[in-house]
Design a protein around this motif. Sequence first.
Motif, PDB file in Angstrom:
ATOM      1  N   ASP A   3      58.306 -25.720 -40.626  1.00 44.53           N
ATOM      2  CA  ASP A   3      59.602 -25.523 -39.976  1.00 44.53           C
ATOM      3  C   ASP A   3      60.155 -26.775 -39.304  1.00 44.53           C
ATOM      4  O   ASP A   3      61.278 -26.746 -38.784  1.00 44.53           O
ATOM      5  CB  ASP A   3      59.502 -24.403 -38.939  1.00 44.53           C
ATOM      6  CG  ASP A   3      59.177 -23.062 -39.579  1.00 44.53           C
ATOM      7  OD1 ASP A   3      59.548 -22.871 -40.748  1.00 44.53           O
ATOM      8  OD2 ASP A   3      58.556 -22.218 -38.914  1.00 44.53           O
ATOM      9  N   GLU A  31      65.463 -20.192 -36.800  1.00 42.14           N
ATOM     10  CA  GLU A  31      64.595 -19.321 -36.006  1.00 42.14           C
ATOM     11  C   GLU A  31      65.321 -18.041 -35.609  1.00 42.14           C
ATOM     12  O   GLU A  31      64.739 -16.946 -35.625  1.00 42.14           O
ATOM     13  CB  GLU A  31      64.109 -20.071 -34.761  1.00 42.14           C
ATOM     14  CG  GLU A  31      63.112 -21.187 -35.080  1.00 42.14           C
ATOM     15  CD  GLU A  31      62.773 -22.028 -33.857  1.00 42.14           C
ATOM     16  OE1 GLU A  31      63.446 -21.854 -32.814  1.00 42.14           O
ATOM     17  OE2 GLU A  31      61.843 -22.851 -33.953  1.00 42.14           O
ATOM     18  N   SER A  50      64.377 -14.245 -36.706  1.00 44.88           N
ATOM     19  CA  SER A  50      64.241 -13.185 -35.704  1.00 44.88           C
ATOM     20  C   SER A  50      65.121 -11.990 -36.039  1.00 44.88           C
ATOM     21  O   SER A  50      64.700 -10.841 -35.930  1.00 44.88           O
ATOM     22  CB  SER A  50      64.609 -13.741 -34.328  1.00 44.88           C
ATOM     23  OG  SER A  50      64.561 -12.734 -33.349  1.00 44.88           O
TER      24      SER A  50
END
Length: 446
Positions: free
Chosen positions: A75, A126, A130
């Motif tokens: 990431d 991110e 989520s």
Amino acid sequence: MSATRLLVVDDEQDLLELLVRRLKRKGFDVDSAGTAEDALELVKKNEYDIGVYDIRLPGMDGIELLKKTKNVQPDIEVLILTGHGTIDTAIEAMKVGAFDYITKPYNLSELELTIGKAAENKALKEKNDSMKKIIAQHNGFNIIGGSVNFKEVLEMTRRIADSEVPVLIEGESGTGKELFAKALHYWSCRADEPFVPVNSGALPEHLLESELFGHARGAFTGASQDKKGLVEAAKGGTLFLDELGEMPLALQVKLLRFLETGEFRRVGDVRERHVSVRVVAATNRDMEKEVAEGRFREDLYYRLNVVKLTIPPLRERKGDLPALIEHFIGKTKDPSKRLSSEAFAALEDYDFPGNVRELSHLIERGVLLSKGSMIGAEDLLLPHTEKTKAEAEVRLSPLCSLEEVEKVHIENALKQMNWNKTKAADVLGISVRNLYRKIDQYGLRD
């Protein structure tokens, strides 16, 4: 909120120290290294948001460091610093995962701006991850299984989720094919768009085309207004074609055209329409056999079978039983109940022709029938422990026909499922439409 953490790598010591001081003054948490080898050691020990790598380093170069960094921290966003003579190499670095490149001599303000963009991009990824998890949870999405063959399929599902290619999911009835179709959807960039299932075996043949593609007003008796089909309802998302082997040949031609062009017509309409959907299909049939015997178009089969996922039956992943049992008990009205050792042993010895779905029904029944806090083997009413008189007569008679055996088998499945025809069809491994035909053929009644 914690500061963005950077790793800066450059073999020019004076420039490296200047850059680190400037970035720290701007509020970044900065580590530095003068070689790729030292940088890689830091990557293995610490987590970083952004990497700033000079492309020319002694020993291992910046591109190789980028590749090795991504293997450890997938990431991380990496910026490449490059001279004018190595721009082509920097572009190549972007192809293998760099966020951007900046040419030397660079303006420090420009570098800070690009670092800020990289940090925003990482935060957005991110947030999207989520959101996908939240969407999945709200849709009751949960895949349970840790056995080797099951995890291999799950890993393949993750790898292909974000692609646009059609996927064919094969597996016996009750193995969880729709769950994997949902995984492909909710782990993809289409996760916030509709997931629309179409069961080819649950609708009469003459209504299936209208259900799939919609119809125009007056197209047939009862079509009093225009109707949008499930293809349009899935716009931007995923269209899940369940029980693919039940699809009529005439409709297969229209589905093939839609897959190739994205275009279709509503029944009784002349207007061409276009939608973007990702198509995932599932079947419990041997599709190569269906093609060979002329029941399914070869060109459509290969168009859908770009990637194939084969879900293993429960009897081949008995190691997942404890986790699955705990999950299903937790979904009942009495989640405090537990399985006795005798009941668990009985399940371990059972072959589960209805797979995970059958296990769910068995646990639900066991919770309902058990009187104490423990579910006994007798509460599960496993088929091989509850033989009906009719089954026994059929087994003992040397003159019984295959039709008599089939009739008893279907009737027993219906009784076990309390005459819920959808559940019985799943256990039997046939379509609901085919089950209704058998019920009429054998004169079965509740």
